[in-house]
Motif scaffolding. Sequence first.
Motif, PDB file in Angstrom:
ATOM      1  N   THR A  58       0.825  -1.202   0.000  1.00 14.26           N
ATOM      2  CA  THR A  58       0.000   0.000   0.000  1.00 14.26           C
ATOM      3  C   THR A  58       0.864   1.259   0.000  1.00 14.26           C
ATOM      4  O   THR A  58       1.723   1.428   0.857  1.00 14.26           O
ATOM      5  CB  THR A  58      -0.930   0.015   1.223  1.00 14.26           C
ATOM      6  OG1 THR A  58      -1.723  -1.167   1.197  1.00 14.26           O
ATOM      7  CG2 THR A  58      -1.834   1.233   1.223  1.00 14.26           C
ATOM      8  N   GLY A  59       0.630   2.114  -0.991  1.00 18.17           N
ATOM      9  CA  GLY A  59       1.344   3.377  -1.104  1.00 18.17           C
ATOM     10  C   GLY A  59       2.760   3.254  -1.627  1.00 18.17           C
ATOM     11  O   GLY A  59       3.470   4.249  -1.732  1.00 18.17           O
ATOM     12  N   ASN A  60       3.189   2.037  -1.999  1.00 13.50           N
ATOM     13  CA  ASN A  60       4.574   1.824  -2.415  1.00 13.50           C
ATOM     14  C   ASN A  60       4.751   1.354  -3.844  1.00 13.50           C
ATOM     15  O   ASN A  60       5.858   0.968  -4.221  1.00 13.50           O
ATOM     16  CB  ASN A  60       5.242   0.816  -1.470  1.00 13.50           C
ATOM     17  CG  ASN A  60       5.390   1.365  -0.078  1.00 13.50           C
ATOM     18  OD1 ASN A  60       5.806   2.491   0.112  1.00 13.50           O
ATOM     19  ND2 ASN A  60       5.010   0.566   0.908  1.00 13.50           N
ATOM     20  N   ILE A  61       3.674   1.327  -4.633  1.00 11.95           N
ATOM     21  CA  ILE A  61       3.825   0.936  -6.039  1.00 11.95           C
ATOM     22  C   ILE A  61       3.150   1.955  -6.940  1.00 11.95           C
ATOM     23  O   ILE A  61       2.209   2.633  -6.542  1.00 11.95           O
ATOM     24  CB  ILE A  61       3.277  -0.487  -6.322  1.00 11.95           C
ATOM     25  CG1 ILE A  61       1.772  -0.590  -6.051  1.00 11.95           C
ATOM     26  CG2 ILE A  61       4.028  -1.536  -5.523  1.00 11.95           C
ATOM     27  CD1 ILE A  61       1.171  -1.902  -6.507  1.00 11.95           C
ATOM     28  N   THR A  62       3.644   2.027  -8.148  1.00 13.04           N
ATOM     29  CA  THR A  62       3.077   2.935  -9.138  1.00 13.04           C
ATOM     30  C   THR A  62       1.928   2.238  -9.869  1.00 13.04           C
ATOM     31  O   THR A  62       1.743   1.021  -9.752  1.00 13.04           O
ATOM     32  CB  THR A  62       4.140   3.341 -10.175  1.00 13.04           C
ATOM     33  OG1 THR A  62       4.518   2.164 -10.919  1.00 13.04           O
ATOM     34  CG2 THR A  62       5.364   3.967  -9.506  1.00 13.04           C
ATOM     35  N   LEU A  63       1.208   2.992 -10.657  1.00 14.73           N
ATOM     36  CA  LEU A  63       0.135   2.418 -11.465  1.00 14.73           C
ATOM     37  C   LEU A  63       0.694   1.375 -12.431  1.00 14.73           C
ATOM     38  O   LEU A  63       0.118   0.304 -12.607  1.00 14.73           O
ATOM     39  CB  LEU A  63      -0.603   3.522 -12.231  1.00 14.73           C
ATOM     40  CG  LEU A  63      -1.787   3.093 -13.073  1.00 14.73           C
ATOM     41  CD1 LEU A  63      -2.858   2.417 -12.222  1.00 14.73           C
ATOM     42  CD2 LEU A  63      -2.373   4.287 -13.805  1.00 14.73           C
ATOM     43  N   GLY A  64       1.827   1.662 -13.036  1.00  9.78           N
ATOM     44  CA  GLY A  64       2.462   0.706 -13.952  1.00  9.78           C
ATOM     45  C   GLY A  64       2.843  -0.591 -13.255  1.00  9.78           C
ATOM     46  O   GLY A  64       2.664  -1.680 -13.800  1.00  9.78           O
ATOM     47  N   GLN A  65       3.362  -0.476 -12.040  1.00  5.73           N
ATOM     48  CA  GLN A  65       3.712  -1.671 -11.269  1.00  5.73           C
ATOM     49  C   GLN A  65       2.466  -2.462 -10.882  1.00  5.73           C
ATOM     50  O   GLN A  65       2.481  -3.688 -10.874  1.00  5.73           O
ATOM     51  CB  GLN A  65       4.513  -1.283 -10.025  1.00  5.73           C
ATOM     52  CG  GLN A  65       5.901  -0.764 -10.355  1.00  5.73           C
ATOM     53  CD  GLN A  65       6.567  -0.090  -9.170  1.00  5.73           C
ATOM     54  OE1 GLN A  65       5.912   0.524  -8.324  1.00  5.73           O
ATOM     55  NE2 GLN A  65       7.890  -0.185  -9.105  1.00  5.73           N
ATOM     56  N   LEU A  66       1.381  -1.746 -10.590  1.00  4.25           N
ATOM     57  CA  LEU A  66       0.119  -2.422 -10.282  1.00  4.25           C
ATOM     58  C   LEU A  66      -0.350  -3.245 -11.476  1.00  4.25           C
ATOM     59  O   LEU A  66      -0.791  -4.380 -11.316  1.00  4.25           O
ATOM     60  CB  LEU A  66      -0.958  -1.406  -9.880  1.00  4.25           C
ATOM     61  CG  LEU A  66      -2.350  -1.972  -9.613  1.00  4.25           C
ATOM     62  CD1 LEU A  66      -2.333  -2.987  -8.471  1.00  4.25           C
ATOM     63  CD2 LEU A  66      -3.330  -0.846  -9.322  1.00  4.25           C
TER      64      LEU A  66
END
Length: 151
Positions: free
Chosen positions: A47-55
């Motif tokens: 939570t709060g540690n990944i970007t949209l691309g990483q998601l």
Amino acid sequence: MSFKSCVLALSHLKSRGIQPVICGSGTKLEVDYNKRLALLTNTLNLTGNITLGQLVVFLKNARCVVANDSGASNLAQLLGIPALIFFGTTTPYSRIFGNKVESITNGENCEYYPCINNHGNTRCLNHVLPFVCHSLGDNQVTSKIDLLLES
């Protein structure tokens, strides 16, 4: 989605040999909620540690997604990932789902449902505490996950 539903979903996925990952925005409320959830269920919390691309990368590699009506659930649908989507304050009836989507509509028994309409107005937030929609549908979580994993 109730805390109980989250715990049920994470525990059930683990019992099926799936390692769940908790994701979410970096808002304080969501970070605190998901931190508590991760500690209770011993689950990886990003939570709060990944970007949209990483998601998107995580979703492409997921066996299924369990989420509220959110960006993550919408991305899962676009990517063809089986998804269990919780609708509490919103209604799924204006959505078009693929064949790999199950939904739990939590608020239909509440007199204020849907409490967030198309204009963002809230009708129940000043009237119903705790929110009825967040506690309904818990008994459907494991059976709906099983349906998705078998598809």
